[in-house]
Design a protein around this motif. Structure first.
Motif, PDB file in Angstrom:
ATOM      1  N   UNK A  72     -66.110  38.314  70.232  1.00  0.00           N
ATOM      2  CA  UNK A  72     -67.106  38.787  69.333  1.00  0.00           C
ATOM      3  C   UNK A  72     -67.384  40.147  69.291  1.00  0.00           C
ATOM      4  N   UNK A  73     -66.559  41.037  70.108  1.00  0.00           N
ATOM      5  CA  UNK A  73     -66.786  42.391  70.203  1.00  0.00           C
ATOM      6  C   UNK A  73     -65.708  42.814  68.840  1.00  0.00           C
ATOM      7  N   UNK A  74     -64.571  42.159  68.795  1.00  0.00           N
ATOM      8  CA  UNK A  74     -63.517  42.338  67.585  1.00  0.00           C
ATOM      9  C   UNK A  74     -64.142  41.918  66.431  1.00  0.00           C
ATOM     10  N   UNK A  75     -65.017  40.862  66.273  1.00  0.00           N
ATOM     11  CA  UNK A  75     -65.659  40.716  64.828  1.00  0.00           C
ATOM     12  C   UNK A  75     -66.636  41.590  64.604  1.00  0.00           C
ATOM     13  N   UNK A  76     -67.349  42.046  65.566  1.00  0.00           N
ATOM     14  CA  UNK A  76     -68.246  43.361  65.094  1.00  0.00           C
ATOM     15  C   UNK A  76     -67.704  44.475  64.630  1.00  0.00           C
ATOM     16  N   UNK A  77     -66.506  44.818  65.197  1.00  0.00           N
ATOM     17  CA  UNK A  77     -65.733  46.019  64.955  1.00  0.00           C
ATOM     18  C   UNK A  77     -64.919  45.909  63.498  1.00  0.00           C
ATOM     19  N   UNK A  78     -64.995  44.834  62.993  1.00  0.00           N
ATOM     20  CA  UNK A  78     -64.197  44.682  61.429  1.00  0.00           C
ATOM     21  C   UNK A  78     -64.734  45.842  60.638  1.00  0.00           C
ATOM     22  N   UNK A  79     -66.160  46.024  60.502  1.00  0.00           N
ATOM     23  CA  UNK A  79     -66.608  47.298  59.992  1.00  0.00           C
ATOM     24  C   UNK A  79     -65.800  48.476  60.085  1.00  0.00           C
ATOM     25  N   UNK A  80     -65.870  48.914  61.429  1.00  0.00           N
ATOM     26  CA  UNK A  80     -65.261  50.132  61.609  1.00  0.00           C
ATOM     27  C   UNK A  80     -63.746  50.165  61.436  1.00  0.00           C
ATOM     28  N   UNK A  81     -63.030  48.874  61.479  1.00  0.00           N
ATOM     29  CA  UNK A  81     -61.441  48.953  61.113  1.00  0.00           C
ATOM     30  C   UNK A  81     -61.590  49.318  59.504  1.00  0.00           C
ATOM     31  N   UNK A  82     -62.373  48.528  58.861  1.00  0.00           N
ATOM     32  CA  UNK A  82     -62.324  48.700  57.252  1.00  0.00           C
ATOM     33  C   UNK A  82     -62.635  50.408  56.994  1.00  0.00           C
ATOM     34  N   UNK A  83     -63.728  51.018  57.753  1.00  0.00           N
ATOM     35  CA  UNK A  83     -64.030  52.142  57.588  1.00  0.00           C
ATOM     36  C   UNK A  83     -62.880  53.222  57.789  1.00  0.00           C
ATOM     37  N   UNK A  84     -62.072  52.863  58.973  1.00  0.00           N
ATOM     38  CA  UNK A  84     -61.063  53.774  59.136  1.00  0.00           C
ATOM     39  C   UNK A  84     -59.853  53.771  57.960  1.00  0.00           C
ATOM     40  N   UNK A  85     -59.441  52.447  57.658  1.00  0.00           N
ATOM     41  CA  UNK A  85     -58.446  52.470  56.648  1.00  0.00           C
ATOM     42  C   UNK A  85     -59.029  52.798  55.266  1.00  0.00           C
ATOM     43  N   UNK A  86     -60.225  52.923  54.944  1.00  0.00           N
ATOM     44  CA  UNK A  86     -60.740  53.373  53.836  1.00  0.00           C
ATOM     45  C   UNK A  86     -60.444  54.858  53.669  1.00  0.00           C
ATOM     46  N   UNK A  87     -60.809  55.485  54.993  1.00  0.00           N
ATOM     47  CA  UNK A  87     -60.808  57.160  54.980  1.00  0.00           C
ATOM     48  C   UNK A  87     -59.163  57.499  55.107  1.00  0.00           C
ATOM     49  N   UNK A  88     -58.289  56.572  55.529  1.00  0.00           N
ATOM     50  CA  UNK A  88     -56.908  57.092  55.554  1.00  0.00           C
ATOM     51  C   UNK A  88     -56.452  56.778  54.233  1.00  0.00           C
ATOM     52  N   UNK A  89     -56.698  55.996  53.302  1.00  0.00           N
ATOM     53  CA  UNK A  89     -56.372  55.783  52.058  1.00  0.00           C
ATOM     54  C   UNK A  89     -56.916  56.756  50.992  1.00  0.00           C
ATOM     55  N   UNK A  90     -58.152  57.264  51.231  1.00  0.00           N
ATOM     56  CA  UNK A  90     -58.657  58.508  50.472  1.00  0.00           C
ATOM     57  C   UNK A  90     -58.040  59.706  50.754  1.00  0.00           C
TER      58      UNK A  90
END
Length: 668
Positions: free
Chosen positions: A557-575
């Motif tokens: 359940x913590x991994x599911x809750x962390x999906x937003x954080x993973x998406x935020x990290x990947x977005x920042x890396x791509x920018x």
């Protein structure tokens, strides 16, 4: 006076004693012989038989001889009940001898009658009426032999001959109508319908699946052994529909699974024959829509006929099986009409097939295996066929077709929910292992609604990718919220598919920007990425609330809750990866990864999550290694020194945290 001296009392007593001993010995011997005779009678070995057939009587047998036993009478110690096929095990000889030979005999006889009619059509100078009369006499002869056998106790074999006679009747009716033209085709179809009704009544009355299979198989085979190559395909399809519908009526309250498969195979055979038929002649010869639509209308009409006349046991499953057959001509016709603009009929047939599936799933009075697979897979497959039939792949028309499929599924979901509220039992889906998975049927309909509407967004807004990606991400977040409100894990498939598609779309938009010529986080693709990150965060939190299975613990359940954080990290890396200039972008990425690693370690310490701490540690180590390898090539001394110092400072903070907590730094 006699000279004999009378015995003395002592001699008389001795004689009596010897006589009593002799009688006792004889009695014991007789008892022993009788015991041996009874034991021998209990053995399975038959007594010796004289040449005349009468058993030989032993001299010690006190009972009169018995008449010879019949061969059909089982020994006393063996049960006389005939074992079923499953109890006796797989006996290949019995299977071939009882059933295989019967099927081959029926096939060869029908082929013989059909070959005779075909030969008579081409060679014999006899009139058409006489040819049909000969076939009718053959049917009457076989039927009479079947009735004669039934009257003498051989009921099963007599039933087979009666079914064979009905099949020959179908062959004769087909030859009299379309092949020879002795009677109008409508009359021939009427005779075939009566024969099919008689077959259904007889099979239903006797409860014989073999009778049904022989008669129905022969009826379905009749056109293929008598028809000419230039026959009318319309008459062929009408005849097949009559036979299949009449046979479906015989399945009422029967457990004939093999017979149901025979009907599906027959529908597939007639559909294939219609696809390969010559449509230049006949009732609708030369009509464009007939060649394209009638092969698809046949299984659809067969499904509706099954819903109308079949019993509750096979009504739903048989209709859904016919809809599976419907996919064959739809796929075939969409491949043939590329470039044509008359696609509305194929789209309408696909929609009617989906409506038939939903209608078939309404009956829940019997077990419906794979009902969930039908509720999800068949409407989506029909939607795919309808989209393939359209001349354009993107635009308003495909979007409207997808929205229509979503609306139809929504109506089915509302209807299924009303049935559940009314007290109707829910339907259990079955996985590949055969175990039942409790899942209401309306959740499958809602899954189709979500997937079809997501597809409508993709197809309708394909030419506006930023808006399409953002709207698709928002759709995924809304679907996750619906899954939480409905508390159905199955509905999480929609947000997963929608968000993965939106992520791929946003990734392409970010990569399409000119390298080192854009402002990070301030472009239109950046706005779509921001919506995507928010959607992942929302969907992850809702999914964590829905997933409460015993196998899913706090970590999952913590991994599911962390999906937003993973998406935020990947977005920042791509920018940052291609921002400003090459060296500046590399420096920003190194600092960004190191700072993210430290932040993840801190969150893992606060929430007591060892997995989070390890992920953060891996990011920090990766940033240090990248700084060592990449920063040494920087031309700017400021960027080179700044990379080393910042990464080193982050690593010192990490080391302090681990030592202060009394934990050892992992080896990797």
């Amino acid at each position: 006076m006699s000279d004999a001296t009378p015995p003395t009392p002592d001699e008389t007593a001795a004689r009596l004693a010897r006589l009593e001993a002799t009688v006792a010995a004889l009695a014991r011997e007789v008892a022993t012989l009788r015991t041996a005779a009874r034991a021998g009678a209990a053995h399975t070995a038959a007594p010796p038989v004289a040449p005349s057939g009468t058993p030989v009587r032993h001299w010690s047998d006190p009972t009169p001889p018995m008449p010879p036993a019949s061969r059909d009478v089982a020994p006393p110690d063996r049960p006389s009940r005939r074992r079923t096929f499953l109890e006796a095990g797989l006996d290949v000889e019995t299977l071939v001898g009882r059933y295989g030979t019967m099927a081959l005999a029926a096939l060869t006889i029908i082929l013989g009658v059909g070959a005779f009619l075909g030969w008579a059509i081409q060679r014999v100078r006899l009139g058409p009426g006489l040819r049909v009369a000969l076939g009718a006499l053959a049917a009457v002869g076989v039927a009479g032999l079947g009735l004669w056998l039934r009257e003498r106790g051989t009921r099963r074999f007599g039933n087979v001959l009666l079914a064979l006679a009905l099949a020959i009747t179908h062959v004769v009716a087909w030859g009299a109508g379309p092949a020879l033209g002795v009677v109008p085709p409508a009359v021939a179809l009427g005779v075939a319908a009566l024969a099919s009704a008689a077959l259904a009544a007889l099979a239903w009355h006797d409860g014989s699946e073999l009778l049904f299979a022989v008669g129905t198989g022969g009826a379905l085979l009749a056109p293929f052994v008598t028809a000419r190559a230039e026959g009318d395909p319309v008459i062929l399809l009408l005849y097949g529909w009559v036979v299949l519908t009449a046979a479906a009526a015989a399945l009422r309250a029967q457990r004939w699974s093999v017979a149901a498969r025979l009907l599906v195979a027959g529908a597939l055979a007639y559909t294939g024959a219609a696809l390969e038929a010559t449509w230049s002649t006949g009732l609708l010869g030369g009509v464009a829509w007939a060649k394209r639509d009638l092969p698809a209308l046949f299984p659809l009409a067969s499904a509706l006929g099954a819903l109308a006349v079949a019993g509750p046991r096979f009504r739903s499953s048989l209709a859904r099986a016919y809809v599976v057959v419907l996919l064959v001509p739809l796929f075939a016709r969409t491949a043939l009409v590329v470039g044509d603009h008359l696609f509305g009929d194929l789209v309408a047939i696909a929609g009617a097939g989906a409506a038939t599936v939903y209608l078939a799933l309404r009956w829940r009075d019997t077990e419906q295996p794979w009902a969930m697979a039908s509720a999800v897979g068949q409407p989506l497959a029909l939607l795919g066929v309808a989209l393939l039939a359209l001349p354009e792949r993107y635009g308003l028309a495909p979007a409207l077709v997808a929205l229509g499929a979503a609306a139809l599924a929504l109506l089915a979901a509302l209807d299924a929910g009303a049935l559940v509220l009314a007290g109707a039992p829910t339907t259990a889906a079955e996985d590949e292992r055969g175990s039942a998975v409790a899942e209401p049927l309306w959740s499958g309909h809602l899954l189709v609604v979500g997937l079809a509407s997501a597809l409508a967004i993709t197809l309708g807004l394909h030419w506006w990718p930023v808006a399409a990606a953002a709207l698709l991400a928002a759709h995924g977040a809304g679907a996750a919220l619906l899954a939480r409100r409905m508390d159905r894990p199955l509905l999480l498939v929609t947000p997963l598919v929608a968000l993965l598609g939106a992520s791929a779309w946003v990734g392409d938009l970010l990569d399409a920007r000119p390298a080192y010529a854009y402002r990070p986080f301030l472009t239109l693709p950046s706005l779509a990425a921001l919506v995507l990150v928010a959607a992942w965060w929302t969907a992850g939190r809702h999914a964590a609330r829905v997933v409460r299975a015993p196998a899913a613990g706090a970590t999952e359940r913590a991994l599911l809750g962390a999906l937003g954080g993973v998406a935020l990290f990947l977005w920042g890396y791509a920018e940052l990866a291609r921002a400003v200039a090459p060296e500046t972008a590399a420096f920003l990425v190194i600092v960004y990864v190191a700072a993210s690693g430290v932040l993840v370690i801190q969150l893992g310490r606060r929430w007591a999550m060892a997995g989070g701490r390890r992920v953060g540690l891996a990011l920090a180590v990766y940033a240090a290694l990248r700084a060592i390898v990449q920063a040494s090539d920087f031309a700017s001394i400021g960027l080179r020194v700044g990379s080393y110092l910042l990464v080193g400072g982050f690593l010192l903070a990490v080391a302090y945290w681990y030592r202060a907590a009394g934990e050892a730094v992992p080896a990797e």
